[in-house]
Write an enzyme that holds these catalytic residues in place. Sequence first.
Site, PDB file in Angstrom:
ATOM      1  N   MET A  93       9.780  -4.919  -6.564  1.00 31.85           N
ATOM      2  CA  MET A  93       9.773  -4.481  -5.171  1.00 31.85           C
ATOM      3  C   MET A  93       8.873  -5.404  -4.332  1.00 31.85           C
ATOM      4  O   MET A  93       8.524  -5.081  -3.197  1.00 31.85           O
ATOM      5  CB  MET A  93       9.294  -3.029  -5.054  1.00 31.85           C
TER       6      MET A  93
ATOM      7  N   TYR B 197       5.584  -7.894  -3.095  1.00 29.24           N
ATOM      8  CA  TYR B 197       4.131  -7.891  -2.910  1.00 29.24           C
ATOM      9  C   TYR B 197       3.456  -8.248  -4.236  1.00 29.24           C
ATOM     10  O   TYR B 197       2.720  -7.465  -4.831  1.00 29.24           O
ATOM     11  CB  TYR B 197       3.624  -6.558  -2.355  1.00 29.24           C
TER      12      TYR B 197
ATOM     13  N   HIS C  33       1.658  -9.598  -7.579  1.00 33.80           N
ATOM     14  CA  HIS C  33       0.329  -9.789  -8.164  1.00 33.80           C
ATOM     15  C   HIS C  33       0.558 -10.405  -9.535  1.00 33.80           C
ATOM     16  O   HIS C  33       1.718 -10.673  -9.913  1.00 33.80           O
ATOM     17  CB  HIS C  33      -0.440  -8.452  -8.246  1.00 33.80           C
TER      18      HIS C  33
ATOM     19  N   HIS D 246       3.400  -9.108 -11.884  1.00 34.97           N
ATOM     20  CA  HIS D 246       4.746  -9.628 -11.608  1.00 34.97           C
ATOM     21  C   HIS D 246       4.867 -11.075 -12.117  1.00 34.97           C
ATOM     22  O   HIS D 246       5.869 -11.446 -12.723  1.00 34.97           O
ATOM     23  CB  HIS D 246       5.013  -9.655 -10.102  1.00 34.97           C
TER      24      HIS D 246
ATOM     25  N   GLY E 251       7.706  -4.296 -16.871  1.00 31.58           N
ATOM     26  CA  GLY E 251       6.327  -4.124 -17.317  1.00 31.58           C
ATOM     27  C   GLY E 251       6.127  -2.810 -18.069  1.00 31.58           C
ATOM     28  O   GLY E 251       6.680  -1.784 -17.685  1.00 31.58           O
TER      29      GLY E 251
ATOM     30  N   GLN F 291       9.374   4.385 -16.678  1.00 26.60           N
ATOM     31  CA  GLN F 291      10.480   3.617 -16.089  1.00 26.60           C
ATOM     32  C   GLN F 291      11.161   2.763 -17.159  1.00 26.60           C
ATOM     33  O   GLN F 291      12.388   2.692 -17.238  1.00 26.60           O
ATOM     34  CB  GLN F 291       9.924   2.727 -14.975  1.00 26.60           C
TER      35      GLN F 291
ATOM     36  N   SER G 269       0.797  -3.046  -6.740  1.00 24.21           N
ATOM     37  CA  SER G 269       0.893  -3.314  -5.298  1.00 24.21           C
ATOM     38  C   SER G 269       0.211  -2.196  -4.526  1.00 24.21           C
ATOM     39  O   SER G 269      -0.263  -2.400  -3.408  1.00 24.21           O
ATOM     40  CB  SER G 269       2.358  -3.422  -4.876  1.00 24.21           C
TER      41      SER G 269
END
Length: 285
Positions: A30, A32, A34, A37, A150, A156, A189
């Site tokens: 999604m 933004y 860091h 990611h 992750g 998820q 994020s």
Amino acid sequence: MKVIKTKTEMRRIVEQAKAAGKMVGVVPTMGYFHDGHLELMRRARAECDVVVVTLFVNPTQFAPGEDLEAYPRDMERDTEMAESIGVDYVFAPSVDEMYPGGSEGSVTLVQVEGLSSVMCGCSRPTHFRGVATVVSKLFNIVPAQKAYFGQKDAQQLAVIRRMAADLDFPVDITGAPTVREPDGLAMSSRNMYLAPVEREQAVFLFKALQAARGLIESGERNSRSIEESMEKVFSGAPLVDVEYIAICDSIYLRPLEILSGEVLIAVAARVGRARLIDNMQFKIE
Ligand code: AMP
């Protein structure tokens, strides 16, 4: 690196790469970015010929009143970061491109029963349906052979693995370790929502998990004892409002009284405006 906005172009690029014998990897995000990611992108870069990062703040996984509008976005910074890793394509569609008929009302939804209604699903009952729906769409738009997620979002990952298996998506799913700040806080994020004093206490999610790890390493197998020691840690952080502590198996997310096999210990808590999650996984012989 190229930014792709349409589904048609994205699918054509991936189909052509595969026809040329290339291994394609996809990293759904999604945005933004860091270092969490970026680690997924590095892993994909090391294992694949062509790397596609998808960047889409998916409205169907946010319930009314959640942080869809406030969710941080910075496309320019994100594309620069992805390029620095050597990503080949960023797929950044608009909401209309992803949901041309609108994201509400008459739509097809993917629901992974059971796994979606426990843990985070208790306070976010429609969240994993939104995640499973958008990830199935992304697997069709970017028909990569490999996909990277992750372990930080352990529930998820369990939902997506189950969905891919049940719906026969021909994609190999990798779960990559959680990347943390120097003090242990899992990168997210949403950490940007934290005021300085909240940021100091946010690390208690990690501290509670570390306490659990210490007990497990010293031979504790009773989940109630582990939970109690985690609760004790949280009592030192009044700004951390714990939503749940779950001790379960990492595939079916079924609660465990006695730890054995692939164990997931997960926590969720509200800290100020932020809702934070973290977990650790253990293999118990
Ligand atoms: P998000 O943009 O938050 O939806 O996350 C995109 C992907 O990055 C998901 O597969 C997340 O699990 C993964 N991710 C987010 N934070 C971290 C982290 N701290 N370490 C590793 N992976 C992460």
